[in-house]
Design a protein around this motif. Structure first.
Motif, PDB file in Angstrom:
ATOM      1  N   LEU A 220       1.286  -1.137   0.097  1.00 25.82           N
ATOM      2  CA  LEU A 220      -0.055  -0.009  -0.023  1.00 25.82           C
ATOM      3  C   LEU A 220       0.790   1.217   0.164  1.00 25.82           C
ATOM      4  O   LEU A 220       0.556   2.381  -0.656  1.00 25.82           O
ATOM      5  CB  LEU A 220      -1.268  -0.107   1.785  1.00 25.82           C
ATOM      6  CG  LEU A 220      -1.877   1.015   1.116  1.00 25.82           C
ATOM      7  CD1 LEU A 220      -2.675   1.218   0.375  1.00 25.82           C
ATOM      8  CD2 LEU A 220      -2.716   1.240   2.784  1.00 25.82           C
ATOM      9  N   GLN A 221       2.214   1.378   1.027  1.00 28.01           N
ATOM     10  CA  GLN A 221       3.075   1.997   0.942  1.00 28.01           C
ATOM     11  C   GLN A 221       3.646   2.558  -0.570  1.00 28.01           C
ATOM     12  O   GLN A 221       3.778   3.971  -0.970  1.00 28.01           O
ATOM     13  CB  GLN A 221       4.461   2.229   1.838  1.00 28.01           C
ATOM     14  CG  GLN A 221       4.794   2.315   2.252  1.00 28.01           C
ATOM     15  CD  GLN A 221       6.338   3.011   2.849  1.00 28.01           C
ATOM     16  OE1 GLN A 221       5.985   1.771   3.792  1.00 28.01           O
ATOM     17  NE2 GLN A 221       6.900   3.645   3.315  1.00 28.01           N
ATOM     18  N   GLU A 222       3.982   1.494  -1.254  1.00 25.77           N
ATOM     19  CA  GLU A 222       3.910   1.751  -2.430  1.00 25.77           C
ATOM     20  C   GLU A 222       3.112   2.456  -4.099  1.00 25.77           C
ATOM     21  O   GLU A 222       4.108   3.189  -4.735  1.00 25.77           O
ATOM     22  CB  GLU A 222       4.262   0.403  -3.370  1.00 25.77           C
ATOM     23  CG  GLU A 222       5.368  -0.004  -2.859  1.00 25.77           C
ATOM     24  CD  GLU A 222       6.217  -1.623  -3.422  1.00 25.77           C
ATOM     25  OE1 GLU A 222       5.278  -1.219  -4.610  1.00 25.77           O
ATOM     26  OE2 GLU A 222       7.244  -1.853  -3.411  1.00 25.77           O
ATOM     27  N   ASN A 223       1.788   2.130  -3.122  1.00 27.47           N
ATOM     28  CA  ASN A 223       1.168   2.598  -4.158  1.00 27.47           C
ATOM     29  C   ASN A 223       0.368   3.874  -3.990  1.00 27.47           C
ATOM     30  O   ASN A 223      -0.515   4.563  -4.381  1.00 27.47           O
ATOM     31  CB  ASN A 223       0.014   1.883  -4.026  1.00 27.47           C
ATOM     32  CG  ASN A 223       0.516   0.599  -4.761  1.00 27.47           C
ATOM     33  OD1 ASN A 223       1.022   1.064  -6.619  1.00 27.47           O
ATOM     34  ND2 ASN A 223       0.590  -0.786  -4.066  1.00 27.47           N
ATOM     35  N   ILE A 224       0.395   4.846  -2.935  1.00 25.93           N
ATOM     36  CA  ILE A 224       0.312   6.034  -2.500  1.00 25.93           C
ATOM     37  C   ILE A 224       1.348   7.116  -2.180  1.00 25.93           C
ATOM     38  O   ILE A 224       1.386   7.792  -1.609  1.00 25.93           O
ATOM     39  CB  ILE A 224      -0.636   5.921  -1.113  1.00 25.93           C
ATOM     40  CG1 ILE A 224       0.637   5.319   0.052  1.00 25.93           C
ATOM     41  CG2 ILE A 224      -1.562   4.551  -1.154  1.00 25.93           C
ATOM     42  CD1 ILE A 224      -0.564   4.791   1.449  1.00 25.93           C
TER      43      ILE A 224
END
Length: 224
Positions: A220-224
């Motif tokens: 999730l961190q990669e995509n936000i």
């Protein structure tokens, strides 16, 4: 067969895996609006707060919307893994189908979130900056494969670790009982190994639940 423990129990031909999955929720005390609660509720709130802080600290404010689902998943997996170590119980997380059913939709949700909010940055992960031109097609193919294999790796990791631990416990406990009548000293030695392995499996059950949710938060961190 040693693998009979991984088949879902049934009653009158009805699989009881759904009861096994919903039983951990019955152990959680229901919260109320009183200022003074009991020690169990206080411990539950402290534990939920600790998990949420660990998972949400690396994420920005946009990712904090995922706090409820990630924390709930962590507690769900933790309770199921620990309850599965009790005698005469069934562990739903040893089923690859269930773990993939948890991993794939959540991984896909993180991916679609990135493609919707920042499509250029999400697609940019497939090709690191400064890649030599001849390597571009091969690298895109490798990165795409590694991206698509993430949910499979999540499910297989959880399944394999728990399945291996349960098999080891059953093998050593069977050896302990079989050797007790002929070689009691060796049986006591294997009993000590069984005790140490049980402690290790308790740690593995907690660590695997944490790793599963932590990797989802990193995706999730990669995509936000």
């Amino acid at each position: 067969s040693f693998f009979d423990q991984f088949s879902s129990p049934s009653l009158l031909g009805i699989p009881l895996i759904l009861i096994s999955m919903t039983f951990p929720a019955l152990l959680l005390p229901s919260l109320d609006n009183r200022w003074i609660t009991n020690r169990l509720s206080t411990l539950q709130l402290w534990f939920v707060n600790l998990i949420t802080k660990q998972l949400m600290t690396p994420l920005n404010k946009e990712g904090h919307k995922w706090a409820l689902i990630l924390t709930s998943l962590m507690i769900f997996l933790l309770l199921i893994n620990l309850l599965g170590l009790l005698p005469y119980t069934f562990t739903p997380t040893t089923q690859l189908s269930m773990n993939l059913a948890l991993a794939f939709p959540l991984w896909l949700a993180t991916l679609l979130t990135g493609l919707r909010n920042q499509p250029s940055a999400s697609l940019g992960h497939l090709l690191p900056e400064g890649t030599p031109t001849p390597l571009i097609p091969a690298l895109i193919l490798i990165e795409t494969t590694s991206l698509l294999i993430r949910p499979l790796a999540l499910g297989v990791r959880l399944t394999a670790n728990l399945t291996a631990g349960h098999l080891l416990i059953q093998l050593i406990s069977t050896a302990t009982v079989a050797l007790f009548s002929t070689m009691p000293m060796v049986s006591l030695l294997t009993l000590l190994v069984l005790f140490l392995l049980t402690i290790l499996e308790i740690a593995v059950a907690m660590i695997q639940a944490y790793v599963f949710v932590l990797l989802l938060s990193l995706y999730l961190q990669e995509n936000i």
